[in-house]
Design an enzyme around this catalytic site. Structure first.
Site, PDB file in Angstrom:
ATOM      1  N   HIS A 104       7.485   2.333  -2.307  1.00 14.53           N
ATOM      2  CA  HIS A 104       8.230   1.191  -1.778  1.00 14.53           C
ATOM      3  C   HIS A 104       9.611   1.623  -1.273  1.00 14.53           C
ATOM      4  CE1 HIS A 104       9.689   1.203  -6.043  1.00 14.53           C
ATOM      5  NE2 HIS A 104      10.819   0.777  -5.517  1.00 14.53           N
ATOM      6  N   GLU A 144      11.212  -3.768  -1.947  1.00 12.56           N
ATOM      7  CA  GLU A 144      11.970  -4.325  -3.068  1.00 12.56           C
ATOM      8  C   GLU A 144      13.300  -4.846  -2.540  1.00 12.56           C
ATOM      9  OE1 GLU A 144      12.615  -1.384  -6.096  1.00 12.56           O
ATOM     10  OE2 GLU A 144      13.832  -2.706  -7.361  1.00 12.56           O
TER      11      GLU A 144
HETATM   12 CO    CO Z   1      12.416   0.472  -6.889  1.00 13.85          CO
END
Ligand code: CO
Length: 139
Positions: free
Chosen positions: A81, A130
């Protein structure tokens, strides 16, 4: 909505120790602090400092960890991510929910001790993303 700095790139690994050794050998990188468990998220984490950002090494804590499923598909590990900072997490969540971007799970405390949530990769061009509230103190 306008994002802040790229806080880190999350990299899944079957072994933080082996990844640290690799980053040391390849890039002269050292861990920002010793690895620690994020039990609520089923992962063990270690941050590596880069001059302008960080790499978050993520290892599964057990077979039920979300990272365990990622490693089944990517046994050597890999990019998991991206994490962008925002000044206000609730404002960001309201923005994304309001336009129908899928937010994964509740807002929770992330590895840097500030609130975070994740955006579904199907709504972000294939990149699990995120969103993290910036730490209040400069770092
Ligand atoms: Co992270």
């Amino acid at each position: 909505m306008r994002f802040g700095r790229l806080n880190h790139v999350g990299v899944a690994t079957p072994s933080i120790e082996r990844s640290l050794e690799l980053y040391r050998t390849l890039f002269g990188a050292e861990p920002a602090s010793p690895p620690f468990d994020l039990s609520a998220q089923g992962v063990r984490v270690c941050f590596v400092d880069a001059p302008n950002s960080q790499i978050e090494l993520i290892e599964p804590l057990g077979p039920d960890s979300p990272i365990a499923r990622f490693l089944e598909k990517n046994p050597d590990g890999g990019q998991h991510h991206l994490c962008f900072e925002v000044p206000d997490i609730e404002e960001a969540r309201t923005f994304y929910e309001g336009q129908g971007t899928r937010v994964l799970g509740p807002t929770r405390i992330g590895a840097h001790g500030t609130p975070i949530f994740f955006l579904h990769p199907k709504d972000t061009g294939g990149m699990l993303t995120e969103i993290m509230e910036s730490p209040k103190q400069a770092h």
